[in-house]
Scaffold this active site. Structure first.
Site, PDB file in Angstrom:
ATOM      1  N   GLU A 106     -11.100   0.740  -4.391  1.00 15.55           N
ATOM      2  CA  GLU A 106     -10.680   1.124  -3.164  1.00 15.55           C
ATOM      3  C   GLU A 106      -9.080   1.980  -3.750  1.00 15.55           C
ATOM      4  OE1 GLU A 106      -9.706  -2.802  -0.650  1.00 15.55           O
ATOM      5  OE2 GLU A 106      -8.608  -3.234  -1.944  1.00 15.55           O
ATOM      6  N   ASP A 131       0.706  -1.295   0.318  1.00 16.81           N
ATOM      7  CA  ASP A 131      -0.190   0.360   0.259  1.00 16.81           C
ATOM      8  C   ASP A 131       0.980   1.262  -0.083  1.00 16.81           C
ATOM      9  OD1 ASP A 131      -1.817  -2.212   0.383  1.00 16.81           O
ATOM     10  OD2 ASP A 131      -2.245  -1.456   2.260  1.00 16.81           O
TER      11      ASP A 131
END
Length: 513
Positions: free
Chosen positions: A183, A15
Site C-alpha cells: 500500500e 501517514d
C-alpha cells in the site's frame, strides 16, 4: 555538527506526505475521524515544522458525521505542479460521501477547493505523480482478497479536469511472497528511471518500506534485491522505535534526499499511546535505488541536521488562555460539527462549551475540543467554572483513544469530581471526591504508563484523586484503531437535553521528560 531529534512531528501524525516548493516544504498527515482534517505543516529546514492550517476545514468539505472510530481520512498525498497544490486522499466508511477525492489550492495555508470525488478511483492510499513530459499519473491500492492481498494500480490523471483518463495498469503486488497490505504507493523519477515506493506488512510491528523501479511509468516494475529497504520488525519489540513504514521522499534545493515516514515509540512494554508519529530519515541513492539511513539502515532517534539554514519557529505556549478571537488550529473536534457548540466571545478569555446530550461514549460529535498527546510523560490540566443544572451534566478533561477506551475526569452534580476509566465499552469508577464552590482545577499526569489524576479547588494545592492507574488501556495495541491519544475539554448532559454551559479559563499541556 548540530543534530535534530526524532520524531519531528510527535503525537498522532501518521501517514506523512511531503512536497517542496523552492525553499519551502509542506507536509500533510492522516486525521481519521477528527475535524478539521489533514493538517498542513510548513518547514524551511525539514526539522522545525509549524501548523499553518488544514486542507479540509469547512463542514461542506468533510462529511464525518457517524463515521466509526478510526474511519474517515486515510493516507493523504500532497504534490505541487505549475503553481497549484494538489492533495488526494480517501474517506473510509463515510456515511455520506466516501471514497477517493482530490482538492486543490494555490496557497497551502489558504482556502482549499471543495472535494472532487472520483468514484472511478477505487481503493485507498492514492498518490499523484507529475512526469517531466507534462503527463500526470494517479496511483492507489485496492484489496484483491482478504485478509490483506492488495495490488497497486496506475492510471493517467487530467489535472485540468481533475479526473482519470486512459487505460488502467496494475503495476505492483508486493515485494515478498504472500505479502500483506502492499500500500501507500508513491512514484518518482530519478536519473531517468521510475521509482515506486510502497509500504508492506500492515501498519503495526511488521510494517516496512519496499521499492521497485521501471524504465517506463506503466512498468514492468522490478523489486529491489534489498527489499525491504527499511523495517524494524527484525529488531524486536523492545526496540524504542517500531512499526516503521509509509514513507514519502523529498529532495531539498541543495540536492539532499530525505524521507518522512511513520513509526511508533512503544513504552511500558509494546504499548504506544501516542499513535504513529512522523519521523525524518536521510536517504542516498546507490545503483538507482534509495538507501535509507545510510550506515545503520534503521530509523535513529538523532541525525545531523540537513544542509539547510536553520529555521526554527516560535515555540507555542504551554498554556492556552483562550484570549484570541478563534481557537488555536491545534484544537480539533471529534467528527464534523453540525452546529457551533463552542464560543470564545460569550465570555472573553474563556472557552465556553455548551452542555449537549451527545456523549464521548458514542460515535457522535460531543461538545469537546481535543489535541494530541505528544510525550510519553506529560502534564495536562484545565481551569473550569461549571454549575451543573441536572444530575447527568458533567464537564472536564478526557484522555481519548476512542469511544470504547478512554479516561474521563469530570465535575458533575453536587460538586463531585469523578475519575472514570472506560475499557472495551464498559465504565469503571476509579475515584470520586467533592470540591468547593467556584473554579476547579483538573489535572492528569503521566510518567510513562503510570497515570494519576489530581484536583484542586480555586488556587488551593493539588490533591491526588484515587490511586495511580495503568495507562496501557489507552494504547493502540490494546484499544485498536489507527490513532493516538487525544486530550480533550468536554461537556455533556449524557443523553439528556440541557441549556447549561461550561467555561474553561485555560488549558495547559507540557511534556515531563
Amino acid at each position: 555538527m548540530a543534530q535534530f531529534s526524532n520524531p519531528v512531528l510527535p503525537g498522532s501524525h501518521p501517514d506523512p506526505s511531503v512536497c517542496r516548493v523552492g525553499p519551502d516544504h509542506y507536509l500533510v498527515t492522516s486525521t481519521f475521524e477528527y475535524f478539521p482534517g489533514l493538517p498542513i505543516h510548513h518547514s524551511r529546514d525539514l526539522v522545525h515544522w509549524r501548523l499553518i492550517g488544514h486542507v479540509l476545514d469547512r463542514p461542506s468539505q468533510l462529511p464525518l458525521q457517524g463515521v466509526r472510530a478510526s474511519g474517515g481520512l486515510y493516507a493523504p498525498t500532497i504534490r505541487h505542479h505549475d503553481g497549484v497544490f494538489y492533495v488526494v486522499c480517501t474517506l473510509v466508511d463515510g456515511t455520506g460521501e466516501s471514497g477517493n477525492f482530490v482538492v486543490t489550492a494555490t496557497d497551502p495555508a489558504g482556502d482549499w477547493s471543495e472535494p472532487r470525488w472520483l468514484p472511478e478511483a477505487d481503493g485507498f492510499d492514492p498518490s499523484l505523480f507529475f512526469d517531466d513530459d507534462g503527463r500526470a499519473w494517479w496511483t492507489a491500492t485496492r484489496l484483491v482478497r482478504p485478509p490483506g492481498e492488495t495490488e497497486v494500480w496506475l492510471r493517467e490523471f487530467d489535472p485540468a479536469r481533475l479526473e482519470l483518463i486512459g487505460d488502467e495498469h496494475v503495476i505492483w503486488r508486493g515485494a515478498l511472497r504472500d505479502a500483506v497490505w502492499p500500500e501507500a504507493p508513491h512514484l518518482y523519477k530519478v536519473d531517468g528511471r521510475y521509482v515506486l515506493l510502497t509500504a508492506e506488512g500492515g501498519t503495526d510491528f511488521e510494517h516496512s518500506v519496499v521499492v521497485a523501479t521501471a524504465d517506463t511509468v506503466t512498468g514492468p516494475y522490478r523489486g529491489s534485491l534489498l527489499n525491504p529497504v527499511l523495517t524494524h520488525r527484525h529488531l524486536g519489540r523492545d526496540h524504542p522505535i517500531a512499526a516503521v513504514g509509509h514513507a514519502d521522499l523529498v529532495c531539498t534545493q541543495n540536492g539532499q534526499w530525505y524521507a518522512v515516514l511513520l513509526a511508533t515509540r512503544p513504552y511500558g512494554g509494546y504499548y504506544y499511546n501516542l499513535g504513529r508519529e512522523t519521523f525524518l530519515v536521510p536517504v542516498v541513492w546507490e545503483a538507482g535505488g534509495p538507501v535509507f539511513s545510510p550506515g545503520t539502515g534503521r530509523v535513529e532517534p538523532r541525525y545531523d541536521v540537513p544542509d539547510l539554514s536553520p529555521h526554527p519557529w516560535p515555540v507555542p505556549p504551554q498554556t492556552d488562555d483562550f484570549d484570541g478571537p478563534r481557537l488555536d488550529p491545534a484544537w480539533m473536534f471529534l467528527r464534523t460539527p453540525e452546529e457551533e457548540f463552542w464560543s470564545l466571545a460569550d465570555r472573553p478569555g474563556h472557552l465556553r462549551l455548551r452542555v449537549r446530550p451527545e456523549s464521548v461514549t458514542e460515535p457522535v460529535t460531543p461538545s469537546m475540543v481535543v489535541r494530541p498527546q505528544q510525550h510519553p510523560s506529560f502534564h495536562a490540566s484545565c481551569v473550569l467554572e461549571f454549575e451543573p443544572a441536572g444530575p447527568t451534566e458533567v464537564a472536564g478533561l478526557v484522555l481519548l483513544q476512542n469511544d470504547a477506551y478512554h479516561v474521563r475526569l469530570l465535575l458533575g452534580a453536587d460538586r463531585e469530581v469523578t475519575l472514570v476509566r472506560r475499557v472495551a465499552g464498559q465504565d469503571e469508577l476509579l475515584a470520586r471526591a467533592a470540591v468547593g464552590e467556584g473554579a476547579v482545577r483538573l489535572c492528569v499526569e503521566a510518567v510513562g504508563q503510570d497515570v494519576q489524576a489530581l484536583v484542586a479547588s480555586g488556587t488551593g494545592d493539588w490533591q491526588l484523586l484515587g490511586e495511580p492507574f495503568d495507562g496501557r488501556v489507552l494504547s493502540t495495541p490494546v484499544a485498536g484503531g489507527f490513532t493516538g491519544v487525544h486530550i480533550g475539554l468536554y461537556a455533556s448532559a449524557e443523553g439528556r437535553p440541557s441549556g447549561s454551559w461550561a467555561d474553561f479559563d485555560s488549558f495547559t499541556y507540557r511534556g515531563l521528560e
